[in-house]
Design an enzyme around this catalytic site. Structure first.
Site, PDB file in Angstrom:
ATOM      1  CG  PHE A 100      77.714  56.301 102.623  1.00 26.60           C
ATOM      2  CD1 PHE A 100      78.928  55.839 101.459  1.00 26.60           C
ATOM      3  CD2 PHE A 100      77.228  55.037 103.655  1.00 26.60           C
ATOM      4  CE1 PHE A 100      79.051  54.923 101.456  1.00 26.60           C
ATOM      5  CE2 PHE A 100      77.596  53.984 102.192  1.00 26.60           C
ATOM      6  CZ  PHE A 100      78.406  54.185 102.096  1.00 26.60           C
ATOM      7  CE  LYS A 101      82.599  53.837 101.713  1.00 26.39           C
ATOM      8  NZ  LYS A 101      82.494  54.703 100.930  1.00 26.39           N
ATOM      9  CG  ASP A 102      81.375  59.675 108.879  1.00 28.88           C
ATOM     10  OD1 ASP A 102      82.392  59.653 109.458  1.00 28.88           O
ATOM     11  OD2 ASP A 102      81.202  60.860 108.729  1.00 28.88           O
ATOM     12  CG  LEU A 141      83.194  52.823 109.455  1.00 30.34           C
ATOM     13  CD1 LEU A 141      84.244  53.635 107.883  1.00 30.34           C
ATOM     14  CD2 LEU A 141      83.902  51.817 110.595  1.00 30.34           C
TER      15      LEU A 141
END
Ligand code: PLP
Length: 496
Positions: A112-114, A117
């Protein structure tokens, strides 16, 4: 639109515009930037439900980032949420097992960091221009795995930036490590630390507050910034998908107008769940925010007792992105429930530094009624993956399984059957070893790379491009250092 300013949770760095807060990452007094007031969403706006992900992102983000022009935000959003995501809905909502899984893992690194980021580098570039920063921006990031690869991927090739990621040598999965060590791009650096995530995070924080070192950097034409979830440039894009999930439920007729939903978030640094909390403060009809921890259950204890106690050994679990004892973003919630009282925050943080624990007042605890804390052991996590797969034919990763397990416990304890969104934070392809073993013991001990095909067979999904052929890619980064040597490594990389 009226201007929104940010202030520090520690009280001495105030009236900051969003672009400056993004450039700085962390406030000059060591605190975190919070909006002076959380903007409101107008849910009666008929057009909201018709918006696709990028349109909604523009609507939400323009309320928080008020010194960005509409064209600027549009540019960032279009650069971020494009074909890099393997699903045109960007964050699809999948109904399984009596819950709605909000799949946040369709981006380039499968976690989920995408979601944040992939946009943050663009926001940061524009923010730097707005603040007439002519120095090269050096992004310094500590990672428990996913932030690192998502940040490397997001910043790779972005002009005027360098990205240095520190990860715990024995605290990330083989797949995660290989994704980082094979990262291309002249401006990317991945460094292993002999220690755990908290060591890496503490090291990075110390570098940010080391005035002398920062002075040397500045003289050489560099300025430090952070891609950790303490940066509002990460927090704000995360609010979008909770609103998106809610609108999706409304549009599909799964919930009625103003029907309250619960949100479950597998939690580590408290960034993702804080974004859910902000969505509630914006006016989204959210009931409970269910904070799901693994065996590093500091937050579970905190929510239940009001005492935050980090004095325990960090346990390496099958959900490594949540192996954290000091959840940085909690400071923003503490600030909120203290009635925006920086003195209280300084005391609590002081206690945490000196005594390894702090206790909030009864009043503050009362203001946390919206939060429910639970945790899952590794054994329960594996059982949950197996149960969800055989019962609902849906393969989830270890982090998401922690969320589903805690959700089941929540229903048992409370009987609350409100419609529930579970933040599904990683793809099963990211943690193939644990996921395959959970389905069948016979896979135990097989290496992560061969298991990608196994996961593909079990789930019926294709191996995602992000990890296909990963074991054959060339290793480009192999620096290892101690926590005490981090500044030296940076000095070396930048040629200071
Ligand atoms: C980072 C991460 C988490 C924890 O999110 P926080 O915002 O740090 O609470 C959970 N699951 C996965 C897969 C992650 O990468």
């Amino acid at each position: 639109m009226s201007k929104l300013f940010y202030r520090s949770t520690r009280g001495t760095d105030n009236r900051i515009e969003s672009s400056r807060a993004i450039v700085r990452g962390i406030a000059t007094d060591g605190g975190l930037y919070v909006p002076e007031a959380v903007p409101q969403i107008d849910l009666s706006m008929g057009s909201l439900a018709q918006m696709d992900y990028t349109e909604l992102a523009l609507y939400i983000m323009s309320k928080f980032l008020t010194d960005f022009k509409e064209e600027e935000l549009k540019y960032c959003i279009e650069k971020a949420y494009d074909k890099k995501f393997d699903d045109p809905r960007i964050a699809p909502l999948v109904e399984k097992g009596g819950a709605f899984f909000l799949e946040l893992f369709h981006g380039p690194t499968l976690a989920f960091k995408d979601m944040a980021l992939s946009i943050m580098p663009y926001l940061l570039k524009i923010a730097a221009d707005k603040n007439s920063i002519d120095k090269e921006i050096v992004i310094l990031t500590a990672t428990s795995g996913d932030t690192g690869k998502a940040a490397l991927e997001g910043f790779a090739g972005v002009e005027g930036t360098k990205i240095i990621v520190f990860y715990p040598r024995n605290g990330v999965s083989k797949i995660q490590e290989r994704q980082m060590t094979t990262q291309a791009g002249d401006n990317t650096y991945a460094v292993a630390i002999e220690g755990n995530f908290d060591d890496a995070q503490r090291g990075v924080k110390e570098i940010f507050s080391d005035r002398e070192f920062n002075g040397i950097l500045n003289k050489s034409g560099y300025i430090l910034s952070s891609a950790n979830s303490i940066n509002i440039g990460r927090l704000v894009p995360q609010v979008v998908y909770y609103v998106y999930a809610y609108l999706n439920l409304r549009k599909s007729g799964k919930i009625k107008s103003n029907e309250v939903i619960n949100i479950v978030v597998p939690t580590g640094n408290f960034g993702n769940i804080l974004a859910a909390y902000y969505s509630k403060k914006m006016g989204l009809p959210v009931g409970k925010l269910i904070c799901a921890s693994n065996e590093n259950n500091v937050l579970y204890d905190f929510i239940n007792t009001g005492v935050y106690d980090r004095k325990r050994r960090l346990i390496v679990t099958s959900s490594p992105s949540m192996d954290i004892l000091v959840s940085s973003n909690l400071e923003r919630l503490l600030y909120d429930i203290s009635g925006s009282n920086a003195d209280i925050i300084n005391n609590l943080i002081g206690d945490l530094d000196k005594k390894g624990e702090f206790k909030i007042t009864g009043d503050m605890k009362d203001r946390m009624v919206d939060f429910y804390g639970g945790f899952a052991t590794d054994k329960e996590t594996f059982e949950t993956i197996k149960y969800v797969f055989f019962k609902f034919n849906y393969l989830i990763d270890t982090h998401t399984a922690v969320g589903y397990n805690v959700y089941q416990k929540y229903i048992q304890v409370t009987g609350d059957r409100s419609k529930t969104v579970i933040a599904s934070t990683a793809s099963p392809f990211e943690f193939p070893g644990s996921v395959a073993k959970a389905i069948d013991e016979k896979y135990a001990g097989m290496d992560d790379f061969s298991l990608l095909e196994v996961i593909s067979e079990i789930s019926g999904l294709k191996v995602p491009e992000a990890v296909k052929g990963l074991e054959r890619r060339k290793i480009l980064h192999n620096t290892v250092c101690m926590e005490t040597q981090m500044e030296d490594v940076i000095t070396d990389i930048l040629g200071l």
